[in-house]
Motif scaffolding. Structure first.
Motif, short mmCIF file in Angstrom:
data_model
loop_
_atom_site.label_atom_id
_atom_site.label_comp_id
_atom_site.label_asym_id
_atom_site.label_seq_id
_atom_site.Cartn_x
_atom_site.Cartn_y
_atom_site.Cartn_z
N PRO A 168 0.80 -1.23 0.00
CA PRO A 168 0.00 0.00 0.00
C PRO A 168 0.83 1.28 0.00
N ARG A 169 2.11 1.19 0.36
CA ARG A 169 2.95 2.39 0.35
C ARG A 169 3.09 2.97 -1.05
N PHE A 170 2.80 2.17 -2.10
CA PHE A 170 2.94 2.64 -3.47
C PHE A 170 1.65 3.21 -4.05
N GLN A 171 0.61 3.32 -3.22
CA GLN A 171 -0.59 4.01 -3.66
C GLN A 171 -0.26 5.48 -3.94
N GLY A 172 -0.73 5.98 -5.09
CA GLY A 172 -0.45 7.36 -5.47
C GLY A 172 0.87 7.55 -6.18
N SER A 173 1.69 6.47 -6.27
CA SER A 173 2.95 6.54 -7.00
C SER A 173 2.73 6.07 -8.44
N ALA A 174 3.80 6.07 -9.24
CA ALA A 174 3.68 5.57 -10.61
C ALA A 174 3.38 4.08 -10.65
N TYR A 175 3.55 3.39 -9.54
CA TYR A 175 3.25 1.96 -9.49
C TYR A 175 1.79 1.69 -9.12
N ASP A 176 1.01 2.71 -8.84
CA ASP A 176 -0.41 2.53 -8.59
C ASP A 176 -1.07 2.15 -9.92
N GLY A 177 -1.70 1.00 -9.97
CA GLY A 177 -2.28 0.50 -11.21
C GLY A 177 -1.45 -0.58 -11.88
N VAL A 178 -0.25 -0.81 -11.39
CA VAL A 178 0.62 -1.86 -11.92
C VAL A 178 0.23 -3.19 -11.28
N SER A 188 5.84 -2.27 -16.32
CA SER A 188 5.09 -1.40 -15.43
C SER A 188 4.78 -0.05 -16.06
N GLY A 189 5.62 0.38 -17.02
CA GLY A 189 5.48 1.72 -17.58
C GLY A 189 6.17 2.79 -16.75
N VAL A 190 6.82 2.39 -15.66
CA VAL A 190 7.53 3.36 -14.81
C VAL A 190 8.91 3.62 -15.42
N ALA A 191 9.31 4.89 -15.45
CA ALA A 191 10.59 5.28 -16.07
C ALA A 191 11.75 4.64 -15.32
N ALA A 228 6.30 6.65 -17.37
CA ALA A 228 6.69 6.90 -18.76
C ALA A 228 5.67 6.37 -19.75
N ALA A 229 4.87 5.38 -19.34
CA ALA A 229 3.87 4.79 -20.23
C ALA A 229 2.81 4.09 -19.38
N GLU A 230 1.71 3.73 -20.00
CA GLU A 230 0.68 3.01 -19.28
C GLU A 230 1.15 1.59 -18.96
N PRO A 231 0.76 1.05 -17.81
CA PRO A 231 1.17 -0.32 -17.47
C PRO A 231 0.79 -1.30 -18.57
N GLY A 232 1.73 -2.21 -18.85
CA GLY A 232 1.48 -3.25 -19.83
C GLY A 232 1.68 -2.86 -21.27
N THR A 233 2.15 -1.63 -21.55
CA THR A 233 2.28 -1.18 -22.94
C THR A 233 3.72 -1.12 -23.44
N VAL A 234 4.69 -1.07 -22.53
CA VAL A 234 6.10 -0.94 -22.92
C VAL A 234 6.95 -1.86 -22.04
N TRP A 235 7.88 -2.57 -22.67
CA TRP A 235 8.83 -3.38 -21.90
C TRP A 235 10.10 -2.58 -21.68
N ASN A 236 10.57 -2.54 -20.45
CA ASN A 236 11.79 -1.81 -20.13
C ASN A 236 12.50 -2.57 -19.01
N TYR A 237 13.68 -3.12 -19.33
CA TYR A 237 14.41 -3.91 -18.34
C TYR A 237 14.79 -3.05 -17.16
N SER A 238 14.38 -3.48 -15.97
CA SER A 238 14.55 -2.64 -14.78
C SER A 238 14.87 -3.50 -13.56
N THR A 239 16.09 -3.36 -13.07
CA THR A 239 16.42 -4.02 -11.80
C THR A 239 15.56 -3.48 -10.67
N GLY A 240 15.11 -2.24 -10.82
CA GLY A 240 14.24 -1.67 -9.81
C GLY A 240 12.96 -2.46 -9.62
N GLU A 241 12.42 -3.02 -10.71
CA GLU A 241 11.18 -3.80 -10.60
C GLU A 241 11.37 -4.97 -9.64
#
Length: 400
Positions: A168-178, A188-191, A228-241
């Motif tokens: 829940p800490r990610f509510q309101g972040s770019a990960y909300d909806g992922v 995820s679409g997160v930059a 950076a994009a809507e969830p599920g629309t762009v693949w971007n390799y991210s160790t952060g994920e």
């Protein structure tokens, strides 16, 4: 002086093992006194070969760790009475053999298992069967696999659940909806900028947060990222994920990620040694995308777990069909992406967990083949002497 200490430790290890007075898991780690570099030097690719090797087998000294405990019994990996011999393959009119692969790619350990038997096992650069070696992004595949286990156990209701249901800490972040699926597919679409050697990249910002060892700092960084994009629309390799993936496992199961890995896989697959796993802060969350350190045969046993469709002695650890879904290409934003659930699909039905500097756990279900490989290539990327994919496909093709 270090050489003397290591030699003395090696002698002690061999003597104790031969007497049978202690198990391999109880022996002192013979590499523990070696000089090592820093984690910044690792990612910059600025370690001389000898210090780099020392560092890769002592990464537990770079950050606090948590133990991934083995079980009470060790599964035997029998050695085939018909070992791999005379293997070679050709690329662009050049022929290469196993000696070329080991030498040109600076391989520090390789084990090849087919039909449950070891066909080839070789340790180089001062390693042996008791050496623990870094995983780098191989551990991403382990973290993703634990999400599958959490779904099988009912801790995560669905792969299409929003991750904020558990974080829940990610509510309101770019990960909300992922969703969990978006996270596993890195869509995820997160930059995110993954460039390892760029000190201003998001990957290096995450590393600096890890170096700071402040509780929650890495997840705070992830929560601050823009969309950076809507969830599920762009693949971007991210160790952060994978940091969120690890946090998801912990939140859903209520257990440390290393403990859950031990409970579901490490203690049941007959691993011969404890592993250890980097933490983001002392007694904190495991680093979901790197930092697990284990023996070569135990990496291979993880490959055998995948090969066996996530079933251990008749017990299904992963959902039915999970491995097939995790190891096949996905369509993201209308385009086919050569990535599954943090596994890399290769030729045929084969796939691999991969890490920078040349770490691999390769599985070919059609040939009942598993390869675990360590390497110490000089830079994080683009320094392999021979293309590993071509080698692995040639190895699959060798077995008719």
């Amino acid at each position: 002086m270090i050489t003397t200490r290591v030699t003395a430790a090696s002698t002690l290890v061999m003597t104790l093992a031969l007497t049978g007075l202690v198990s391999a898991a109880e022996l002192p780690y013979r590499h523990a006194d070696e000089d090592i570099g820093t984690v910044r030097q690792v990612y910059d690719g600025k370690l001389y070969p000898d210090i780099q090797v020392n560092t890769f087998r002592n990464i537990d000294r770079l950050f606090p760790t948590r133990t991934v405990s083995r079980g009470e019994t060790v599964s035997v990996l029998p050695v085939s009475d018909q070992p791999l011999q005379e293997f070679s393959y050709s690329v662009d009119d050049q022929t290469y053999d196993l000696y070329d692969v080991l030498a040109m790619n600076r391989v520090s350990g390789m084990v090849i298992i087919r039909d449950g038997e070891i066909l080839f096992e070789k340790y180089l650069l001062g390693n042996d069967e008791h050496t623990r070696w870094m995983s780098m992004s191989v551990v991403k595949s382990m973290t993703a696999t634990l999400i599958g286990a959490a779904i099988q156990d009912g801790f995560i209701e669905s792969i299409d659940d929003p991750i904020v249901n558990y974080l829940p800490r990610f509510q309101g972040s770019a990960y909300d909806g992922v969703t969990v699926r978006n996270l596993l597919q890195m869509s995820s679409g997160v930059a995110w900028n993954e460039t390892y050697t760029d000190p201003t990249s998001d990957r290096r910002r995450m590393l600096e947060a890890q170096i700071g060892r402040q509780p929650g700092a890495v997840l705070d960084l992830m929560a601050s990222l823009p969309r950076a994009a809507e969830p599920g629309t762009v693949w971007n390799y991210s160790t952060g994920e994978t940091q969120l993936a690890g946090a998801l496992v912990q939140a859903a199961t209520g257990k440390p990620v290393a403990e859950y890995l031990s409970e579901k896989i490490w203690s049941k697959m007959g691993m011969e040694a404890d592993a250890n796993w980097w933490l983001q802060s002392p007694d904190g969350l495991e680093v979901g995308g790197s930092g697990l350190s284990a023996t070569l045969r135990d990496y291979a046993r993880f490959g055998l777990f995948l090969l066996n469709d996530g079933v251990i002695e008749g017990e299904r650890v992963l959902p039915d069909g999970w491995i097939e879904a995790a190891s096949t290409p996905k369509i993201v934003g209308g385009e086919t992406v050569p990535y599954g659930y943090m596994l890399w699909p290769l030729h045929g039905r084969s796939y691999a967990a991969e890490g920078i500097f040349g770490q691999y756990v390769f599985v070919d279900p059609d040939k009942n083949l598993v390869v675990a490989m360590w390497s110490a290539q000089p830079k994080p990327l683009y320094r392999a002497g021979l293309n590993e994919y071509e080698f692995l496909q040639a190895l699959s093709d060798f077995f008719q």
